[in-house]
Design an enzyme around this catalytic site. Structure first.
Site, PDB file in Angstrom:
ATOM      1  N   GLU A  29      14.658 -25.326 -30.344  1.00  0.00           N
ATOM      2  CA  GLU A  29      15.613 -24.484 -29.616  1.00  0.00           C
ATOM      3  C   GLU A  29      15.568 -24.761 -28.114  1.00  0.00           C
ATOM      4  O   GLU A  29      14.617 -25.375 -27.609  1.00  0.00           O
ATOM      5  CB  GLU A  29      15.327 -22.999 -29.880  1.00  0.00           C
ATOM      6  CG  GLU A  29      13.965 -22.549 -29.384  1.00  0.00           C
ATOM      7  CD  GLU A  29      13.913 -21.069 -29.024  1.00  0.00           C
ATOM      8  OE1 GLU A  29      14.750 -20.614 -28.223  1.00  0.00           O
ATOM      9  OE2 GLU A  29      13.009 -20.385 -29.527  1.00  0.00           O
ATOM     10  N   ALA A 145      19.054 -10.504 -33.125  1.00  0.00           N
ATOM     11  CA  ALA A 145      19.923 -11.120 -34.134  1.00  0.00           C
ATOM     12  C   ALA A 145      19.205 -12.250 -34.864  1.00  0.00           C
ATOM     13  O   ALA A 145      19.708 -12.759 -35.870  1.00  0.00           O
ATOM     14  CB  ALA A 145      21.197 -11.640 -33.476  1.00  0.00           C
ATOM     15  N   LYS A 163       6.686 -12.180 -31.044  1.00  0.00           N
ATOM     16  CA  LYS A 163       5.954 -11.831 -29.836  1.00  0.00           C
ATOM     17  C   LYS A 163       5.327 -10.450 -29.959  1.00  0.00           C
ATOM     18  O   LYS A 163       5.976  -9.504 -30.396  1.00  0.00           O
ATOM     19  CB  LYS A 163       6.892 -11.854 -28.626  1.00  0.00           C
ATOM     20  CG  LYS A 163       7.027 -13.227 -28.037  1.00  0.00           C
ATOM     21  CD  LYS A 163       8.380 -13.409 -27.415  1.00  0.00           C
ATOM     22  CE  LYS A 163       9.437 -13.442 -28.503  1.00  0.00           C
ATOM     23  NZ  LYS A 163      10.803 -13.571 -28.010  1.00  0.00           N
TER      24      LYS A 163
HETATM   25  N1  PSU Z   1       9.950 -16.695 -28.069  1.00  0.00           N
HETATM   26  C1  PSU Z   1       9.410 -17.338 -27.005  1.00  0.00           C
HETATM   27  N2  PSU Z   1      10.200 -17.694 -25.987  1.00  0.00           N
HETATM   28  C2  PSU Z   1      11.533 -17.461 -26.029  1.00  0.00           C
HETATM   29  C3  PSU Z   1      12.100 -16.803 -27.165  1.00  0.00           C
HETATM   30  C4  PSU Z   1      11.274 -16.436 -28.155  1.00  0.00           C
HETATM   31  O1  PSU Z   1       8.230 -17.596 -26.957  1.00  0.00           O
HETATM   32  O2  PSU Z   1      12.217 -17.833 -25.089  1.00  0.00           O
HETATM   33  C5  PSU Z   1      13.580 -16.619 -27.257  1.00  0.00           C
HETATM   34  C6  PSU Z   1      14.079 -17.240 -28.566  1.00  0.00           C
HETATM   35  O3  PSU Z   1      15.175 -18.059 -28.274  1.00  0.00           O
HETATM   36  C7  PSU Z   1      14.483 -16.063 -29.402  1.00  0.00           C
HETATM   37  C8  PSU Z   1      14.991 -15.133 -28.319  1.00  0.00           C
HETATM   38  O4  PSU Z   1      15.461 -16.370 -30.361  1.00  0.00           O
HETATM   39  O5  PSU Z   1      14.003 -15.264 -27.305  1.00  0.00           O
HETATM   40  C9  PSU Z   1      15.126 -13.727 -28.801  1.00  0.00           C
HETATM   41  O6  PSU Z   1      15.873 -13.018 -27.878  1.00  0.00           O
HETATM   42  P1  PSU Z   1      16.477 -11.580 -28.255  1.00  0.00           P
HETATM   43  O7  PSU Z   1      15.268 -10.708 -28.432  1.00  0.00           O
HETATM   44  O8  PSU Z   1      17.322 -11.223 -27.078  1.00  0.00           O
HETATM   45  O9  PSU Z   1      17.268 -11.781 -29.521  1.00  0.00           O
END
Ligand code: PSU
Ligand code: MN
Length: 309
Positions: A29, A145, A163
């Site tokens: 990603e 999502a 996380k």
């Molecule tokens: N985990 C990490 N670093 C990140 C992310 C997750 O260690 O940058 C990012 C991923 O792209 C994940 C997103 O899909 O955060 C989730 O964001 P949200 O909670 O806004 O859906």
């Protein structure tokens, strides 16, 4: 509708085109580059992760949106540009059509990367941690999502759990309700990103890539929709103990609430805050766990390729 849009609709891929051909392709990603890590560690890490896939015998494909196109596989100049650009959209499922139609540069979250990987016929994807149910969800309804993507898109995502700043028990409950398998890789415990365990037990465990590949193949035969979460703990040498992280997380979450951080900004804010509160240690751990996930994802992609031969 323009020809390009029609082309995308018509190109719903046959299953496993990329992997079952001759390469073990691993998707990566780009939100982790634009919103997850600071410059220049973000680009250094992105390159190291790609190299880890190659060293393990696979082909890396970092995914991003540029000039109205989904780019699957980025050259070093593009990685360098993404890592320094200020106005890249964080693109999840909801934003994908808008971002592509507008031609804006976009980095893909876990959800959007799964969609793009599937369009390209890639079955396996490595990241750091998936999004999940946020702490305080009873007030905010903030659920990533990423979780609903697993219900509908058949891509296997290797991660170090979710996380620890999230509500991990609720994240697991949600995935269970939605029928998403979460498989501990060499562990019975749900990992907590920076720490090897969250204290939550997982019902499914696999001790090698071949077992994961057989399970994915079986799901395909059963016609089960959706993806698989492979929860791969950070190597012990690089973990930060859970007790040590927890008080800092409480502080970070309180800061976010006080500052009124919401929506897409929550995850990037908290990752940045953890970096400050741990004096950089959270970033070092983050880098190691992504590298570890890239290696495991490549082994799974190779095992899937052997099955399809
Ligand atoms: N985990 C990490 N670093 C990140 C992310 C997750 O260690 O940058 C990012 C991923 O792209 C994940 C997103 O899909 O955060 C989730 O964001 P949200 O909670 O806004 O859906
Ligand atoms: Mn959210």
């Amino acid at each position: 509708m323009t020809r390009r849009h029609r082309a995308w609709r018509a190109s719903a891929p046959p299953r496993s085109t990329a992997n079952s051909a001759c390469w073990a392709v691993v998707a990566l990603e780009s939100t982790i580059i634009t919103h997850g890590m600071p410059w220049p560690s973000n680009v250094e890490t992105a390159k190291k992760v790609e190299q880890a896939v190659r060293d393990a015998g696979g082909v890396p494909a970092t995914i991003a949106l540029l000039d109205g196109k989904i780019r699957v596989g980025l050259d070093d100049d593009t990685l360098l540009w993404l890592g320094q650009a200020r106005s890249v959209l964080k693109v999840s499922r909801a934003d994908l059509g808008f971002a592509l139609a507008s031609g804006a540069a976009g980095s893909t979250t876990v959800a959007a990367t799964m969609i793009c990987a599937h369009l390209a016929g890639i079955d396996v994807f490595a990241t750091g941690g998936i999004g999940g149910v946020h702490r305080g969800v009873e007030h905010t309804m903030d659920i990533s999502a990423d979780l609903t993507e697993f219900v509908q898109t058949p891509v296997t995502v290797v991660c170090a759990g979710a996380k620890a700043l999230l509500d991990l028990p609720r994240t697991l409950e949600y995935l269970e309700t939605m029928g998403v398998p979460v498989v501990g890789y060499g562990t019975d415990q749900f990992p907590a990103f920076w720490s090897r365990s969250s204290g939550l037990t997982l019902p499914l465990r696999a001790d090698g890539a071949a077992d994961i590949a057989s399970m994915i193949a079986m799901r395909g035969r059963l016609g089960l929709a959706g993806g698989v979460v492979v929860a791969n703990p950070v190597p012990a040498a690089h973990e930060i103990p859970r007790e040590e992280m927890e008080s800092l997380i409480l502080q970070g979450v309180a800061d976010a609430t006080r500052e009124g951080v919401s929506g897409k900004s929550v995850t990037p804010y908290l990752l940045g805050r953890m970096l400050e509160l741990t004096g950089g240690r959270s970033l070092a751990t983050n880098i190691e766990l992504v590298l570890n996930n890239a290696r495991v994802a490549t082994e799974i992609a190779l095992a899937l390729r052997s099955l399809s031969r």
